[in-house]
Design a protein around this motif. Structure first.
Motif, mmCIF file in Angstrom:
data_model
loop_
_atom_site.group_PDB
_atom_site.id
_atom_site.type_symbol
_atom_site.label_atom_id
_atom_site.label_comp_id
_atom_site.label_asym_id
_atom_site.label_seq_id
_atom_site.Cartn_x
_atom_site.Cartn_y
_atom_site.Cartn_z
ATOM 1 N N ALA A 11 -6.691 7.943 -2.479
ATOM 2 C CA ALA A 11 -5.301 8.072 -2.023
ATOM 3 C C ALA A 11 -4.972 7.103 -0.894
ATOM 4 C CB ALA A 11 -5.040 9.510 -1.563
ATOM 5 N N ASN A 12 -5.991 6.574 -0.193
ATOM 6 C CA ASN A 12 -5.717 5.782 1.015
ATOM 7 C C ASN A 12 -6.419 4.431 1.035
ATOM 8 O OD1 ASN A 12 -4.242 7.823 2.973
ATOM 9 N ND2 ASN A 12 -5.899 8.964 1.993
ATOM 10 N N TYR A 13 -6.945 3.966 -0.115
ATOM 11 C CA TYR A 13 -7.689 2.707 -0.107
ATOM 12 C C TYR A 13 -6.835 1.524 0.341
ATOM 13 C CZ TYR A 13 -5.301 1.594 -4.494
ATOM 14 O OH TYR A 13 -4.349 1.329 -5.441
ATOM 15 N N GLY A 14 -5.512 1.617 0.210
ATOM 16 C CA GLY A 14 -4.625 0.518 0.591
ATOM 17 C C GLY A 14 -4.430 0.378 2.088
ATOM 18 N N GLN A 15 -4.927 1.328 2.872
ATOM 19 C CA GLN A 15 -4.790 1.262 4.327
ATOM 20 C C GLN A 15 -5.969 0.485 4.915
ATOM 21 O OE1 GLN A 15 -4.226 5.106 6.079
ATOM 22 N NE2 GLN A 15 -2.756 5.777 4.523
ATOM 23 N N SER A 16 -5.663 -0.640 5.542
ATOM 24 C CA SER A 16 -6.733 -1.501 6.058
ATOM 25 C C SER A 16 -7.562 -0.802 7.138
ATOM 26 C CB SER A 16 -6.143 -2.794 6.620
ATOM 27 O OG SER A 16 -5.242 -2.508 7.669
ATOM 28 N N GLU A 17 -6.951 0.158 7.841
ATOM 29 C CA GLU A 17 -7.672 0.825 8.930
ATOM 30 C C GLU A 17 -8.533 1.992 8.454
ATOM 31 O OE1 GLU A 17 -3.456 2.557 8.780
ATOM 32 O OE2 GLU A 17 -4.447 0.610 8.555
ATOM 33 N N LEU A 18 -8.558 2.284 7.139
ATOM 34 C CA LEU A 18 -9.358 3.391 6.610
ATOM 35 C C LEU A 18 -10.824 3.198 6.991
ATOM 36 C CD1 LEU A 18 -9.544 5.940 4.854
ATOM 37 C CD2 LEU A 18 -9.846 4.446 2.864
ATOM 38 N N SER A 19 -11.423 4.220 7.563
ATOM 39 C CA SER A 19 -12.805 4.107 8.029
ATOM 40 C C SER A 19 -13.532 5.430 7.817
ATOM 41 C CB SER A 19 -12.835 3.761 9.524
ATOM 42 O OG SER A 19 -12.312 4.836 10.282
ATOM 43 N N LEU A 20 -14.836 5.400 8.073
ATOM 44 C CA LEU A 20 -15.645 6.612 7.986
ATOM 45 C C LEU A 20 -15.112 7.679 8.930
ATOM 46 C CD1 LEU A 20 -18.133 8.204 7.055
ATOM 47 C CD2 LEU A 20 -19.473 6.972 8.795
ATOM 48 N N GLN A 21 -14.630 7.259 10.115
ATOM 49 C CA GLN A 21 -14.086 8.214 11.074
ATOM 50 C C GLN A 21 -12.871 8.945 10.512
ATOM 51 O OE1 GLN A 21 -15.452 8.929 14.113
ATOM 52 N NE2 GLN A 21 -13.950 10.572 14.285
ATOM 53 N N HIS A 22 -11.955 8.189 9.854
ATOM 54 C CA HIS A 22 -10.773 8.812 9.253
ATOM 55 C C HIS A 22 -11.174 9.812 8.156
ATOM 56 C CE1 HIS A 22 -8.836 5.114 10.910
ATOM 57 N NE2 HIS A 22 -7.899 5.992 11.201
ATOM 58 N N ILE A 23 -12.136 9.425 7.323
ATOM 59 C CA ILE A 23 -12.583 10.303 6.239
ATOM 60 C C ILE A 23 -13.199 11.572 6.812
ATOM 61 C CG2 ILE A 23 -14.194 10.496 4.305
ATOM 62 C CD1 ILE A 23 -13.861 7.432 3.951
ATOM 63 N N ALA A 24 -14.028 11.403 7.850
ATOM 64 C CA ALA A 24 -14.678 12.562 8.472
ATOM 65 C C ALA A 24 -13.646 13.511 9.082
ATOM 66 C CB ALA A 24 -15.672 12.096 9.537
ATOM 67 N N GLU A 25 -12.623 12.952 9.713
ATOM 68 C CA GLU A 25 -11.563 13.799 10.286
ATOM 69 C C GLU A 25 -10.818 14.547 9.195
ATOM 70 O OE1 GLU A 25 -9.180 11.138 12.553
ATOM 71 O OE2 GLU A 25 -10.648 10.936 14.188
ATOM 72 N N HIS A 26 -10.628 13.901 8.048
ATOM 73 C CA HIS A 26 -9.904 14.548 6.947
ATOM 74 C C HIS A 26 -10.670 15.757 6.418
ATOM 75 C CE1 HIS A 26 -7.486 15.074 3.333
ATOM 76 N NE2 HIS A 26 -8.587 14.993 2.605
ATOM 77 N N ILE A 48 -2.224 -9.204 -3.194
ATOM 78 C CA ILE A 48 -3.116 -8.173 -3.740
ATOM 79 C C ILE A 48 -4.116 -7.724 -2.673
ATOM 80 C CG2 ILE A 48 -4.980 -7.783 -5.410
ATOM 81 C CD1 ILE A 48 -3.402 -9.490 -7.381
ATOM 82 N N ALA A 49 -4.624 -8.677 -1.905
ATOM 83 C CA ALA A 49 -5.550 -8.327 -0.818
ATOM 84 C C ALA A 49 -4.909 -7.314 0.111
ATOM 85 C CB ALA A 49 -5.950 -9.585 -0.040
ATOM 86 N N TYR A 50 -3.666 -7.565 0.472
ATOM 87 C CA TYR A 50 -2.944 -6.659 1.375
ATOM 88 C C TYR A 50 -2.763 -5.286 0.737
ATOM 89 C CZ TYR A 50 0.602 -5.106 4.685
ATOM 90 O OH TYR A 50 1.302 -4.398 5.625
ATOM 91 N N GLN A 51 -2.451 -5.256 -0.568
ATOM 92 C CA GLN A 51 -2.187 -3.984 -1.255
ATOM 93 C C GLN A 51 -3.436 -3.115 -1.377
ATOM 94 O OE1 GLN A 51 0.308 -4.195 -4.915
ATOM 95 N NE2 GLN A 51 0.734 -6.310 -4.320
ATOM 96 N N VAL A 52 -4.612 -3.740 -1.460
ATOM 97 C CA VAL A 52 -5.833 -2.941 -1.624
ATOM 98 C C VAL A 52 -6.576 -2.745 -0.302
ATOM 99 C CG1 VAL A 52 -6.103 -3.627 -4.031
ATOM 100 C CG2 VAL A 52 -7.274 -4.947 -2.247
ATOM 101 N N GLY A 53 -5.925 -3.125 0.840
ATOM 102 C CA GLY A 53 -6.505 -2.755 2.123
ATOM 103 C C GLY A 53 -7.193 -3.848 2.904
ATOM 104 N N TYR A 54 -7.010 -5.123 2.499
ATOM 105 C CA TYR A 54 -7.629 -6.219 3.247
ATOM 106 C C TYR A 54 -6.549 -7.077 3.881
ATOM 107 C CZ TYR A 54 -11.876 -4.987 0.700
ATOM 108 O OH TYR A 54 -12.949 -4.318 0.191
ATOM 109 N N GLN A 55 -6.564 -7.187 5.211
ATOM 110 C CA GLN A 55 -5.577 -8.017 5.892
ATOM 111 C C GLN A 55 -5.982 -9.492 5.896
ATOM 112 O OE1 GLN A 55 -5.081 -6.191 9.773
ATOM 113 N NE2 GLN A 55 -3.354 -4.990 9.032
ATOM 114 N N ASP A 56 -7.259 -9.765 5.745
ATOM 115 C CA ASP A 56 -7.758 -11.137 5.731
ATOM 116 C C ASP A 56 -7.968 -11.559 4.271
ATOM 117 O OD1 ASP A 56 -9.215 -13.505 5.859
ATOM 118 O OD2 ASP A 56 -10.313 -12.896 7.652
ATOM 119 N N SER A 57 -7.082 -12.423 3.760
ATOM 120 C CA SER A 57 -7.150 -12.816 2.347
ATOM 121 C C SER A 57 -8.403 -13.635 2.051
ATOM 122 C CB SER A 57 -5.903 -13.611 1.960
ATOM 123 O OG SER A 57 -5.781 -14.772 2.754
ATOM 124 N N HIS A 58 -8.895 -14.428 3.030
ATOM 125 C CA HIS A 58 -10.113 -15.207 2.800
ATOM 126 C C HIS A 58 -11.324 -14.281 2.656
ATOM 127 C CE1 HIS A 58 -8.073 -18.977 3.472
ATOM 128 N NE2 HIS A 58 -7.569 -18.531 4.615
#
Length: 545
Positions: free
Chosen positions: A436-451, A497-507
């Motif tokens: 549900a949240n893979y598109g968020q670049s800030e998604l991390s283990l901490q966010h998942i654990a809090e959820h 596409i990089a931005y849509q799937v959660g990567y801010q750095d296209s390279h």
């Protein structure tokens, strides 16, 4: 509704424009007029119009001079010039001044309305672009803040080398260089009633940041809702040595007096290397926990070096073996594990009780925390833990301590073994959250654990053991799989596409895509166009869902 102001030295024209247009019906508000630029300026400042219509040739201050002043003082106002002068020099000067439209007199009501609607649309479009730019800036700022906090957390956890930390800090424009470091861990408790608690906590955070900033250079990050880690930087050990008395004690007293809030501080030792943040943080954590023990002194203390009782320096137990046994150990091995792990308890003969009570409280807290994180829905867990904690004060000798630990660990293993089938539900919740949240670049283990309301380390361990993948590997596979779908089904560019799937750095995304699939994004899209079928890489990543 946009506001319009008119400037023209001919009263007939002013009244004609004012009276011939049904302003409200057309979506505008006629907010005033003036016969020249000099009289117009104070009225424009007062009424704050969105659009100014002005003639060029006027006494005292002409339309071009008025336009220049408006552009300097009110850059958001759009300017429409109405002129009877069909000369190139006037038009060029008007454009140089920054007017939005240049129109020749006479102009009909219909043409003027059309002109106003075009300018109004331009204002709306620029406003949307500004909002989008602000939104992107906030996302970038949030991403930098998250990366900054992760770097500081990794340093305090010993998960990053000095070289890696310095490289990352340079990218984040974060200054880690210092001659001396020390870690302070604060735990704040707002005593206000619920409606006021959020505001009091905010003011308490501001108070602490202000006092730390007045006394020393520092970096900080939130460890939890109540805990903040402060990394103090100084030019010498002496500079940091007396902060316990000069900063922490007065700050705790001020928080209590001014905000009716309680703040505890744990102090770590002063270190001369960046890698020393890890032991300093551990010591700060131990210092804070000691204050929670029955009979321990409350407050931050003033000695950076720590220390023990009369019998010598205190020895603290590494929690890792205990946690590992709680997760993987067998009931039959409990007695031998307890005696090996807590061998120092064998010396307990009734003396130095405070030290041994501390060790028992610490082990009890470790088991309790893991039980709450792992089995929050277990109906008897709270009663069991409270009953165990009430027994600690009755223990006087080593054999009693060992029996207590065996009973506590055995009870945990019973709960663990009875809840083994719950792992599948936990894994599904973790995967659903990532999908549900893979598109968020800030998604991390901490966010998942809090959820899922469990600790990051526990979630990571369970996920790896149950799926054979780390959470990072699974999330990367999920994102690459989604990128494949977008490359196949849309004409979006690689960076989009990089931005849509959660990567801010296209390279970074392009390199990761090629590493995962063996193809660049362009090669993958061309391959799909030629074959019309998903390749093996896409099938492999699609299997993640």
């Amino acid at each position: 509704m946009k506001k319009v102001f008119l400037v023209d030295d001919e009263i007939v024209i002013r009244e004609g424009i004012r009276d011939r247009i049904a302003w409200n019906e057309e979506g505008f508000e006629y907010c005033g007029d003036a016969p020249d630029g000099e009289l117009a300026l104070p009225l424009i400042e007062e009424t704050k119009p969105d659009i100014v219509i002005t003639d060029i040739k006027m006494p005292f201050m002409d339309g071009l001079e008025l336009s220049r002043i408006i552009r300097e003082r009110f850059p958001s106002i759009k300017i429409i010039i109405l002129s009877g002068h069909d000369e190139f020099e006037y038009a060029r000067e008007a454009l140089r001044t920054g007017v939005t439209e240049y129109c020749l007199k006479p102009v009909s009501s219909a043409d003027l309305i059309k002109l106003l609607q075009d300018v109004s649309a331009l204002i709306d479009r620029e406003e949307r672009e500004r909002e989008e730019m602000e939104r992107l800036k906030r996302r970038v700022s949030d991403g930098v803040r998250h990366s900054r906090e992760k770097l500081l957390s990794d340093l305090c956890s010993g998960l990053v080398t000095t070289s890696e930390a310095m490289q990352t800090a340079a990218k984040l424009q974060l200054n880690l260089v210092s001659k001396c470091y020390a870690v302070v861990l604060s735990e704040q408790e707002c005593m206000a009633d619920a409606p006021e608690a959020e505001e009091v906590c905010r003011r308490l955070e501001e108070l602490m940041h202000g006092r730390f900033g007045e006394t020393a250079s520092y970096l900080s990050f939130k460890r939890s809702k109540k805990e903040t880690v402060w990394i103090l930087q100084g030019d010498s050990a002496a500079q940091l040595q007396d902060l316990g008395e000069k900063l922490l004690k007065p700050l705790a007293e001020e928080a209590h007096t001014a905000l009716s809030s309680r703040v505890r501080f744990g102090l770590g030792s002063i270190q001369d290397r960046l890698q020393g943040l890890y032991p300093s943080f551990q010591e700060a954590e131990e210092s804070l926990k000691r204050q929670l023990l029955p009979g321990s002194p409350q407050g931050p203390g003033g000695d950076w070096q720590g220390g023990g009782e009369a019998g010598g320096p205190l020895r603290y137990l590494d929690r890792s073996p205990l946690i590992r046994f709680l997760k993987l150990g067998s009931p039959a091995a409990v007695p031998s594990f307890v005696r090996e792990y807590a061998a120092c308890l064998s010396e307990w003969d009734g003396s130095r009780s405070f030290y041994y009570y501390y060790l028992l409280h610490d082990m009890t807290a470790t088991v309790s925390q893991l039980a709450k994180e792992s089995y929050p829905e277990h109906e008897r867990i709270e009663d069991m833990l409270q009953a165990l904690q009430s027994q600690v004060g009755l223990i006087q000798r080593a054999d009693e301590a060992y029996r207590y630990l065996e009973g506590m660990i055995g009870a945990f293993l019973q709960v663990r073994d009875g809840n083994a089938d719950k792992y599948s539900g936990l894994i599904r919740r973790v995967k659903d959250y990532m999908h549900a949240n893979y598109g968020q670049s800030e998604l991390s283990l901490q966010h998942i654990a809090e959820h899922v309301r469990m600790s990051p380390s526990y979630i990571s361990s369970v996920f790896s053991s149950e799926t054979g993948q780390t959470i990072t590997e699974y999330l990367t596979g999920l994102r690459i799989g989604k990128a494949m779908e977008l490359l196949r089904s849309t004409h979006a560019k690689s960076y989009e596409i990089a931005y849509q799937v959660g990567y801010q750095d296209s390279h970074y995304f392009s390199n990761l895509f090629k590493k995962s699939t063996g193809m660049t994004t362009r090669e993958f899209r061309r391959n799909q166009a030629q074959s019309g079928h998903p390749d093996e890489g896409e099938e492999r990543h699609a299997a993640l869902s």
